[in-house]
Design a protein around this motif. Sequence first.
Motif, mmCIF file in Angstrom:
data_model
loop_
_atom_site.group_PDB
_atom_site.id
_atom_site.type_symbol
_atom_site.label_atom_id
_atom_site.label_comp_id
_atom_site.label_asym_id
_atom_site.label_seq_id
_atom_site.Cartn_x
_atom_site.Cartn_y
_atom_site.Cartn_z
ATOM 1 N N LEU A 68 6.309 -28.922 26.047
ATOM 2 C CA LEU A 68 7.158 -29.815 26.840
ATOM 3 C C LEU A 68 8.103 -30.625 25.967
ATOM 4 O O LEU A 68 9.219 -30.950 26.386
ATOM 5 C CB LEU A 68 6.293 -30.735 27.699
ATOM 6 C CG LEU A 68 5.833 -30.111 29.024
ATOM 7 C CD1 LEU A 68 4.812 -30.991 29.710
ATOM 8 C CD2 LEU A 68 7.025 -29.883 29.947
ATOM 9 N N ARG A 69 7.693 -30.947 24.770
ATOM 10 C CA ARG A 69 8.613 -31.625 23.851
ATOM 11 C C ARG A 69 9.787 -30.705 23.509
ATOM 12 O O ARG A 69 10.939 -31.143 23.419
ATOM 13 C CB ARG A 69 7.883 -32.065 22.587
ATOM 14 C CG ARG A 69 7.049 -33.329 22.765
ATOM 15 C CD ARG A 69 6.627 -33.924 21.429
ATOM 16 N NE ARG A 69 5.711 -33.034 20.711
ATOM 17 C CZ ARG A 69 4.395 -33.078 20.811
ATOM 18 N NH1 ARG A 69 3.829 -33.967 21.631
ATOM 19 N NH2 ARG A 69 3.628 -32.246 20.132
ATOM 20 N N ALA A 70 9.484 -29.415 23.339
ATOM 21 C CA ALA A 70 10.549 -28.448 23.065
ATOM 22 C C ALA A 70 11.482 -28.316 24.271
ATOM 23 O O ALA A 70 12.710 -28.214 24.124
ATOM 24 C CB ALA A 70 9.943 -27.089 22.712
ATOM 25 N N VAL A 71 10.921 -28.320 25.472
ATOM 26 C CA VAL A 71 11.737 -28.282 26.687
ATOM 27 C C VAL A 71 12.660 -29.504 26.733
ATOM 28 O O VAL A 71 13.858 -29.395 27.034
ATOM 29 C CB VAL A 71 10.846 -28.235 27.944
ATOM 30 C CG1 VAL A 71 11.676 -28.472 29.205
ATOM 31 C CG2 VAL A 71 10.099 -26.908 28.031
ATOM 32 N N ALA A 72 12.103 -30.681 26.429
ATOM 33 C CA ALA A 72 12.889 -31.914 26.431
ATOM 34 C C ALA A 72 14.043 -31.834 25.427
ATOM 35 O O ALA A 72 15.157 -32.306 25.699
ATOM 36 C CB ALA A 72 11.994 -33.107 26.116
ATOM 37 N N GLU A 73 13.794 -31.219 24.278
ATOM 38 C CA GLU A 73 14.836 -31.063 23.257
ATOM 39 C C GLU A 73 15.968 -30.175 23.758
ATOM 40 O O GLU A 73 17.156 -30.459 23.532
ATOM 41 C CB GLU A 73 14.231 -30.486 21.977
ATOM 42 C CG GLU A 73 13.316 -31.453 21.228
ATOM 43 C CD GLU A 73 12.552 -30.755 20.104
ATOM 44 O OE1 GLU A 73 12.820 -29.561 19.858
ATOM 45 O OE2 GLU A 73 11.686 -31.412 19.489
ATOM 46 N N GLU A 74 15.604 -29.088 24.433
ATOM 47 C CA GLU A 74 16.626 -28.185 24.958
ATOM 48 C C GLU A 74 17.468 -28.869 26.031
ATOM 49 O O GLU A 74 18.691 -28.717 26.083
ATOM 50 C CB GLU A 74 15.981 -26.916 25.527
ATOM 51 C CG GLU A 74 15.334 -26.015 24.482
ATOM 52 C CD GLU A 74 16.344 -25.417 23.525
ATOM 53 O OE1 GLU A 74 17.516 -25.236 23.908
ATOM 54 O OE2 GLU A 74 15.968 -25.129 22.372
ATOM 55 N N LEU A 75 16.820 -29.617 26.906
ATOM 56 C CA LEU A 75 17.546 -30.351 27.940
ATOM 57 C C LEU A 75 18.476 -31.385 27.315
ATOM 58 O O LEU A 75 19.633 -31.553 27.726
ATOM 59 C CB LEU A 75 16.564 -31.030 28.902
ATOM 60 C CG LEU A 75 15.757 -30.105 29.819
ATOM 61 C CD1 LEU A 75 14.657 -30.888 30.527
ATOM 62 C CD2 LEU A 75 16.661 -29.432 30.853
ATOM 63 N N ASP A 76 17.976 -32.070 26.294
ATOM 64 C CA ASP A 76 18.760 -33.103 25.624
ATOM 65 C C ASP A 76 19.996 -32.502 24.958
ATOM 66 O O ASP A 76 21.070 -33.115 24.944
ATOM 67 C CB ASP A 76 17.887 -33.811 24.591
ATOM 68 C CG ASP A 76 18.532 -35.093 24.084
ATOM 69 O OD1 ASP A 76 18.897 -35.935 24.919
ATOM 70 O OD2 ASP A 76 18.680 -35.240 22.848
ATOM 71 N N ALA A 77 19.860 -31.294 24.420
ATOM 72 C CA ALA A 77 20.981 -30.630 23.758
ATOM 73 C C ALA A 77 22.124 -30.343 24.721
ATOM 74 O O ALA A 77 23.280 -30.206 24.310
ATOM 75 C CB ALA A 77 20.509 -29.326 23.111
ATOM 76 N N ASP A 78 21.810 -30.261 26.019
ATOM 77 C CA ASP A 78 22.833 -30.016 27.040
ATOM 78 C C ASP A 78 23.260 -31.296 27.755
ATOM 79 O O ASP A 78 23.932 -31.241 28.786
ATOM 80 C CB ASP A 78 22.308 -29.017 28.075
ATOM 81 C CG ASP A 78 22.068 -27.646 27.480
ATOM 82 O OD1 ASP A 78 22.943 -27.154 26.753
ATOM 83 O OD2 ASP A 78 20.993 -27.074 27.734
ATOM 84 N N GLY A 79 22.828 -32.446 27.215
ATOM 85 C CA GLY A 79 23.148 -33.712 27.867
ATOM 86 C C GLY A 79 22.372 -33.944 29.149
ATOM 87 O O GLY A 79 22.799 -34.693 30.022
ATOM 88 N N LEU A 80 21.223 -33.278 29.245
ATOM 89 C CA LEU A 80 20.397 -33.369 30.455
ATOM 90 C C LEU A 80 19.025 -33.952 30.127
ATOM 91 O O LEU A 80 18.032 -33.641 30.776
ATOM 92 C CB LEU A 80 20.222 -31.977 31.074
ATOM 93 C CG LEU A 80 21.492 -31.210 31.421
ATOM 94 C CD1 LEU A 80 21.165 -29.772 31.780
ATOM 95 C CD2 LEU A 80 22.247 -31.898 32.557
#
Length: 403
Positions: A68-80
């Motif tokens: 889930l931390r990795a998911v959060a990182e991916e979302l953050d990379a898209d401004g989400l």
Amino acid sequence: MSAGTRVLVLNAGSSSVKYQLIDMLDGSRPAAGLAERIGEPDGRLVHTPDGKERRERRQVFPDHAAALRAVAEELDADGLGLDSPELVAVGHRVVHGGRRFTEPTLITDEVLAEVRRLVPLAPLHNPANISGIEVARGLRPDLPQVAVFDTAFHATVPEYAARYAIDRAVADEHLVRRYGFHGTSHRYVSQATARLLGRDPAELNVIVLHLGNGASASAVAGGVCVETSMGLTPLEGLVMGTRSGDIDAGVVFHLHRVGGLTVDEIDALLNRRSGLLGLCGDNDMREVLRRSQEGDAAAALAFDAYVHRLRKYLGAYCAVLGRVDAVVFTAGVGENAAPVREAACTGLDALGIAVDPELNAVRSGEPRIISAAHSRVAVAVVPTDEELEIAQQAFTLVQTAVR
């Protein structure tokens, strides 16, 4: 776009986390993805931002927290990112809600403790769901977390249909009864069918056939579930990819006493090595159909057993409902396997159920009618959208709480 219209939907499985970010303003999906092989050396995260190419990263996910931390990182990379003010809730799929949880529920420590108490009823699913909840709460403790339960839609099944005919005291002590599963899908599809037919759900009687690797049927009267094929666990009912479905309970005793199998071995046999896989060695309906069409006797038998069970439930649910307005197919097999739909409905003209071969053969991702012109009962294919259903329920609950 106004602030506060997005819901992050998490579906934490035993070794994976599926997710979708859904904007309730317009139904768009700014992002979606899957983190899989959690706890294995070859973990993978596939992330797809809306309108962009998917990204894939390979890394070890020792636990759900890491995934889930990795998911959060991916979302953050898209401004989400999870800190976005547009995010109003996280909606969690929770498989088993027992008798207590019959509606979407704001997650508190007390609620989480109760979900944990239900783990013996869903030992493969609830622990993973709990992990997803705990990690998401840790990442955004200020954000409402909402549990949407697979069993909730079936809580309206009448007591005489939910009860097994065993000693009541024993059943009550060990919480033994019919709970049903795939409820989020059955609810979404039954309501979507009403929209497709231009009817009020309150006046419509529908048989929903959710046919994936796991498969279940439900009888829905006026928008309310009155019968469902899965029971205490997702093992009962239809023939599935790897699960046996209905079986004489005496088989368990026989395999233990005569075959010498342990309880765990029988559990694994019935849940993981039965169904289509047990009958022909393949749990993928596409392979079963291919082999059957090429004359493979084992695959033909598996297909016939699968369809026979479907037809039994169709007939039984016609009797339960009294009047049927629609039969609807959904999920991977239901949406894509035209031969399954045709075989399940063939010969049911006396029940008012008939499929048009040409309409049935059309491949489409849209809801559609496939019944013959003379069919009294509408036969439909309606793609399920459990993530949207979870997001809608979570969003509505949070909005109501704010008011």
